[in-house]
Design an enzyme around this catalytic site. Structure first.
Site, PDB file in Angstrom:
ATOM      1  N   VAL A 171       0.843  -1.203   0.000  1.00  0.00           N
ATOM      2  CA  VAL A 171       0.000   0.000   0.000  1.00  0.00           C
ATOM      3  C   VAL A 171       0.880   1.256   0.000  1.00  0.00           C
ATOM      4  O   VAL A 171       0.410   2.348   0.296  1.00  0.00           O
ATOM      5  CB  VAL A 171      -0.946  -0.015   1.230  1.00  0.00           C
ATOM      6  N   HIS A 231      -4.598  -4.041  -2.500  1.00  0.00           N
ATOM      7  CA  HIS A 231      -5.051  -3.749  -1.136  1.00  0.00           C
ATOM      8  C   HIS A 231      -5.090  -2.258  -0.851  1.00  0.00           C
ATOM      9  O   HIS A 231      -5.053  -1.846   0.304  1.00  0.00           O
ATOM     10  CB  HIS A 231      -4.127  -4.456  -0.111  1.00  0.00           C
ATOM     11  N   CYS A 263     -13.586   8.479   2.821  1.00  0.00           N
ATOM     12  CA  CYS A 263     -14.682   8.902   3.716  1.00  0.00           C
ATOM     13  C   CYS A 263     -15.552   7.683   4.026  1.00  0.00           C
ATOM     14  O   CYS A 263     -16.025   7.000   3.125  1.00  0.00           O
ATOM     15  CB  CYS A 263     -15.525   9.987   3.033  1.00  0.00           C
ATOM     16  N   CYS A 305     -13.841  14.272   6.833  1.00  0.00           N
ATOM     17  CA  CYS A 305     -14.000  14.501   5.392  1.00  0.00           C
ATOM     18  C   CYS A 305     -14.282  15.983   5.128  1.00  0.00           C
ATOM     19  O   CYS A 305     -15.144  16.578   5.793  1.00  0.00           O
ATOM     20  CB  CYS A 305     -15.169  13.644   4.889  1.00  0.00           C
ATOM     21  N   CYS A 347     -18.110  16.256   3.772  1.00  0.00           N
ATOM     22  CA  CYS A 347     -19.329  15.940   4.551  1.00  0.00           C
ATOM     23  C   CYS A 347     -19.057  15.863   6.052  1.00  0.00           C
ATOM     24  O   CYS A 347     -19.968  15.621   6.844  1.00  0.00           O
ATOM     25  CB  CYS A 347     -19.933  14.612   4.064  1.00  0.00           C
ATOM     26  N   THR A 403       6.566 -12.054  -1.035  1.00  0.00           N
ATOM     27  CA  THR A 403       5.324 -12.244  -0.286  1.00  0.00           C
ATOM     28  C   THR A 403       5.292 -13.631   0.344  1.00  0.00           C
ATOM     29  O   THR A 403       5.764 -14.607  -0.221  1.00  0.00           O
ATOM     30  CB  THR A 403       4.082 -12.049  -1.180  1.00  0.00           C
ATOM     31  N   SER A 404       4.714 -13.683   1.543  1.00  0.00           N
ATOM     32  CA  SER A 404       4.621 -14.964   2.274  1.00  0.00           C
ATOM     33  C   SER A 404       3.493 -15.819   1.701  1.00  0.00           C
ATOM     34  O   SER A 404       3.306 -16.961   2.116  1.00  0.00           O
ATOM     35  CB  SER A 404       4.359 -14.682   3.758  1.00  0.00           C
TER      36      SER A 404
HETATM   37  C1  BV8 Z   1     -11.417 -11.203   1.849  1.00  0.00           C
HETATM   38  C2  BV8 Z   1      -3.669  -3.878   3.501  1.00  0.00           C
HETATM   39  C3  BV8 Z   1     -13.705 -11.690   1.605  1.00  0.00           C
HETATM   40  C4  BV8 Z   1      -3.904  -3.271   4.857  1.00  0.00           C
HETATM   41  C5  BV8 Z   1      -3.644  -6.298   3.860  1.00  0.00           C
HETATM   42  C6  BV8 Z   1     -11.455 -14.783   8.457  1.00  0.00           C
HETATM   43  C7  BV8 Z   1     -12.226 -13.628   8.366  1.00  0.00           C
HETATM   44  C8  BV8 Z   1     -12.210 -12.815   7.253  1.00  0.00           C
HETATM   45  C9  BV8 Z   1     -11.385 -13.137   6.198  1.00  0.00           C
HETATM   46  C10 BV8 Z   1     -10.607 -14.268   6.317  1.00  0.00           C
HETATM   47  C11 BV8 Z   1     -10.627 -15.108   7.412  1.00  0.00           C
HETATM   48  N1  BV8 Z   1      -9.760 -16.134   7.207  1.00  0.00           N
HETATM   49  C12 BV8 Z   1      -9.173 -15.974   6.010  1.00  0.00           C
HETATM   50  C13 BV8 Z   1      -9.678 -14.848   5.470  1.00  0.00           C
HETATM   51  C14 BV8 Z   1      -9.315 -14.288   4.246  1.00  0.00           C
HETATM   52  C15 BV8 Z   1      -8.295 -13.194   4.591  1.00  0.00           C
HETATM   53  C16 BV8 Z   1      -6.957 -13.884   4.718  1.00  0.00           C
HETATM   54  O1  BV8 Z   1      -6.412 -14.296   3.735  1.00  0.00           O
HETATM   55  N2  BV8 Z   1      -6.462 -13.992   5.973  1.00  0.00           N
HETATM   56  C17 BV8 Z   1      -5.171 -14.640   6.183  1.00  0.00           C
HETATM   57  C18 BV8 Z   1      -4.544 -14.090   7.468  1.00  0.00           C
HETATM   58  C19 BV8 Z   1      -5.398 -16.146   6.283  1.00  0.00           C
HETATM   59  N3  BV8 Z   1      -8.325 -12.286   3.484  1.00  0.00           N
HETATM   60  C20 BV8 Z   1      -9.100 -11.203   3.554  1.00  0.00           C
HETATM   61  O2  BV8 Z   1      -9.729 -10.863   4.533  1.00  0.00           O
HETATM   62  C21 BV8 Z   1      -9.175 -10.429   2.267  1.00  0.00           C
HETATM   63  N4  BV8 Z   1     -10.549 -10.197   1.943  1.00  0.00           N
HETATM   64  O3  BV8 Z   1     -11.151 -12.361   1.966  1.00  0.00           O
HETATM   65  O4  BV8 Z   1     -12.671 -10.740   1.660  1.00  0.00           O
HETATM   66  C22 BV8 Z   1     -14.891 -10.934   1.182  1.00  0.00           C
HETATM   67  C23 BV8 Z   1     -15.389 -11.142  -0.114  1.00  0.00           C
HETATM   68  C24 BV8 Z   1     -16.515 -10.453  -0.495  1.00  0.00           C
HETATM   69  C25 BV8 Z   1     -17.115  -9.522   0.374  1.00  0.00           C
HETATM   70  C26 BV8 Z   1     -16.568  -9.298   1.648  1.00  0.00           C
HETATM   71  C27 BV8 Z   1     -15.444 -10.003   2.062  1.00  0.00           C
HETATM   72  C28 BV8 Z   1      -8.501  -9.080   2.408  1.00  0.00           C
HETATM   73  C29 BV8 Z   1      -7.089  -9.249   2.869  1.00  0.00           C
HETATM   74  C30 BV8 Z   1      -6.368  -7.910   2.767  1.00  0.00           C
HETATM   75  C31 BV8 Z   1      -5.737  -7.558   4.100  1.00  0.00           C
HETATM   76  N5  BV8 Z   1      -4.944  -6.328   3.923  1.00  0.00           N
HETATM   77  N6  BV8 Z   1      -2.955  -5.163   3.637  1.00  0.00           N
HETATM   78  C32 BV8 Z   1      -2.621  -2.732   5.434  1.00  0.00           C
HETATM   79  O5  BV8 Z   1      -1.554  -2.800   4.780  1.00  0.00           O
HETATM   80  O6  BV8 Z   1      -2.693  -2.202   6.561  1.00  0.00           O
HETATM   81  S1  BV8 Z   1      -2.795  -7.747   4.026  1.00  0.00           S
HETATM   82  C33 BV8 Z   1      -1.113  -7.494   4.159  1.00  0.00           C
HETATM   83  O7  BV8 Z   1      -0.534  -8.666   4.654  1.00  0.00           O
HETATM   84  C34 BV8 Z   1      -0.397  -7.310   2.863  1.00  0.00           C
HETATM   85  O8  BV8 Z   1      -1.084  -6.466   1.997  1.00  0.00           O
HETATM   86  C35 BV8 Z   1      -0.228  -8.695   2.323  1.00  0.00           C
HETATM   87  O9  BV8 Z   1      -1.284  -9.064   1.516  1.00  0.00           O
HETATM   88  C36 BV8 Z   1      -0.317  -9.532   3.566  1.00  0.00           C
HETATM   89  C37 BV8 Z   1       0.901 -10.376   3.819  1.00  0.00           C
HETATM   90  O10 BV8 Z   1       1.959  -9.558   3.707  1.00  0.00           O
HETATM   91  P1  BV8 Z   1       3.131  -9.851   2.620  1.00  0.00           P
HETATM   92  O11 BV8 Z   1       3.084  -8.780   1.639  1.00  0.00           O
HETATM   93  O12 BV8 Z   1       3.131 -11.244   2.121  1.00  0.00           O
HETATM   94  O13 BV8 Z   1       4.283  -9.636   3.584  1.00  0.00           O
HETATM   95  P2  BV8 Z   1       4.785 -10.677   4.650  1.00  0.00           P
HETATM   96  O14 BV8 Z   1       5.463  -9.897   5.712  1.00  0.00           O
HETATM   97  O15 BV8 Z   1       3.699 -11.613   5.038  1.00  0.00           O
HETATM   98  O16 BV8 Z   1       5.871 -11.493   3.844  1.00  0.00           O
HETATM   99  C38 BV8 Z   1       6.989 -10.807   3.351  1.00  0.00           C
HETATM  100  C39 BV8 Z   1       7.777 -11.841   2.572  1.00  0.00           C
HETATM  101  O17 BV8 Z   1       8.853 -11.157   1.964  1.00  0.00           O
HETATM  102  C40 BV8 Z   1       8.360 -12.910   3.466  1.00  0.00           C
HETATM  103  O18 BV8 Z   1       8.109 -14.180   2.860  1.00  0.00           O
HETATM  104  C41 BV8 Z   1       9.860 -12.608   3.460  1.00  0.00           C
HETATM  105  O19 BV8 Z   1      10.644 -13.796   3.413  1.00  0.00           O
HETATM  106  C42 BV8 Z   1      10.038 -11.879   2.172  1.00  0.00           C
HETATM  107  N7  BV8 Z   1      11.091 -10.873   2.178  1.00  0.00           N
HETATM  108  C43 BV8 Z   1      11.472 -10.058   3.193  1.00  0.00           C
HETATM  109  N8  BV8 Z   1      12.456  -9.248   2.753  1.00  0.00           N
HETATM  110  C44 BV8 Z   1      12.687  -9.556   1.459  1.00  0.00           C
HETATM  111  C45 BV8 Z   1      11.827 -10.598   1.083  1.00  0.00           C
HETATM  112  N9  BV8 Z   1      11.805 -11.135  -0.158  1.00  0.00           N
HETATM  113  C46 BV8 Z   1      12.679 -10.638  -1.056  1.00  0.00           C
HETATM  114  N10 BV8 Z   1      13.544  -9.634  -0.785  1.00  0.00           N
HETATM  115  C47 BV8 Z   1      13.577  -9.072   0.453  1.00  0.00           C
HETATM  116  N11 BV8 Z   1      14.457  -8.085   0.731  1.00  0.00           N
END
Ligand code: BV8
Length: 256
Positions: free
Chosen positions: A115, A131, A139, A159, A162, A200-201
């Site tokens: 983001v 995301h 708003c 906002c 509004c 990404t993880s």
């Molecule tokens: C949805 C924005 C349905 C906000 C983010 C229970 C209730 C509700 C939903 C769920 C549930 N169980 C499961 C779900 C689905 C849920 C989900 O997947 N949960 C997970 C925890 C299991 N998903 C959702 O809720 C999504 N929506 O399902 O909606 C729906 C449909 C219709 C109508 C209504 C609802 C929405 C999910 C979006 C969440 N928002 N971000 C903010 O930023 O504040 S998520 C956020 O974490 C990121 O955007 C990203 O997506 C996620 C994981 O982060 P990563 O980017 O992968 O980073 P991470 O740290 O995890 O990994 C980094 C990697 O990089 C590591 O592997 C590391 O080794 C590597 N790395 C590090 N350094 C380097 C490197 N690689 C290379 N070079 C380097 N230097």
């Protein structure tokens, strides 16, 4: 292996040549990035053990409508802290390499879970912000991106048009991906010949499902990531290491 044989040249990037070869023949490349590509810009990932937000707070307790509903000021404090990090960050060679890759292949679809807007600042265009974007306000009443009211009397941003409460324009857990982003990313994954999952993880859905969709559709799928992930066993090539170094090297091996 016979004792006198040197160990195989275990280059940390055995997969990089395979990825370069796949890219050289690709018609359409789809890339998904996560927090890892911005880590070398100084923005903590969700998962990094030391600085990761995942460790300090359970993101679902902060990046969710329920958390905002319960304590908007606390959630805003977290986002304002992150916004400050984003404002101070610069795109790194990994971001720039992807902007350059788009100029070397016939078509590139870039989907980011980040983001921070760093891909755009590195020159990438048509970026799919799966995301949302932390630097924009939305708003909660009108459900549109909004400007802030000048009146900073109250503790919470309001906002300008509004007076409704503002929230960061990001997708929280439990919220739907913006329709346009969802459709464009799905189309990219379905049509591409090469899919790169970078930094990404691969744990958050539906973003994490894009690589599987690409593989199901016959694409060559590679993961470029520092650590092994949930996706590693389901890809054709794995390249381990920092994207800020690997992506420029990939461009070098791809050639003009
Ligand atoms: C949805 C924005 C349905 C906000 C983010 C229970 C209730 C509700 C939903 C769920 C549930 N169980 C499961 C779900 C689905 C849920 C989900 O997947 N949960 C997970 C925890 C299991 N998903 C959702 O809720 C999504 N929506 O399902 O909606 C729906 C449909 C219709 C109508 C209504 C609802 C929405 C999910 C979006 C969440 N928002 N971000 C903010 O930023 O504040 S998520 C956020 O974490 C990121 O955007 C990203 O997506 C996620 C994981 O982060 P990563 O980017 O992968 O980073 P991470 O740290 O995890 O990994 C980094 C990697 O990089 C590591 O592997 C590391 O080794 C590597 N790395 C590090 N350094 C380097 C490197 N690689 C290379 N070079 C380097 N230097």
């Amino acid at each position: 292996m016979a004792d006198d044989q040197p160990p195989p040249a275990s280059s940390p990037t055995p997969g990089l040549d395979r990825v370069a070869r796949a890219l050289s023949g690709a018609r359409h490349v789809c890339v998904l990035t996560g927090a890892g590509i911005s880590a070398e810009s100084g923005i903590p990932t969700f998962r990094d053990a030391l600085t990761g937000l995942w460790e300090n707070f359970r993101p679902e307790e902060l990046a969710s409508p329920e958390a905002f509903e319960q304590d908007p000021a606390f959630v805003w404090k977290w986002y304002e802290w992150r916004r400050e990090l984003v404002r101070r960050a610069e795109p790194n060679p990994g971001h720039h390499a992807l902007a350059e890759l788009a100029r070397r292949v016939p078509r590139l679809t870039l989907v980011t879970q980040n983001v921070d807007g760093l891909h755009q600042r590195a020159g990438s265009t048509g970026v799919i912000e799966y995301h949302g974007n932390i630097l924009r306000d939305r708003c909660v009443v009108e459900q549109v991106v909004a400007d802030r009211s000048r009146d900073v009397g109250g503790e919470l941003p309001r906002c300008a048009s509004c007076g409704g409460l503002l929230r960061p324009d990001v997708v929280w857990f439990g919220e739907a991906i913006p329709r346009d982003a969802l459709l464009r990313a799905d189309a990219g994954a379905a049509d591409c010949d090469v899919f790169l999952s970078i930094g990404t993880s691969s744990l958050v859905y539906p973003a994490a499902g894009l690589a599987d969709e690409a593989r199901r559709r016959g694409a060559f799928v590679a993961e470029i990531n520092k650590d092994a992930t949930d996706l590693s066993s389901r890809v054709h090539a794995v390249v381990r290491g920092p994207s800020g170094e690997l992506l420029p090297e990939l461009l070098r091996r791809l050639g003009p």
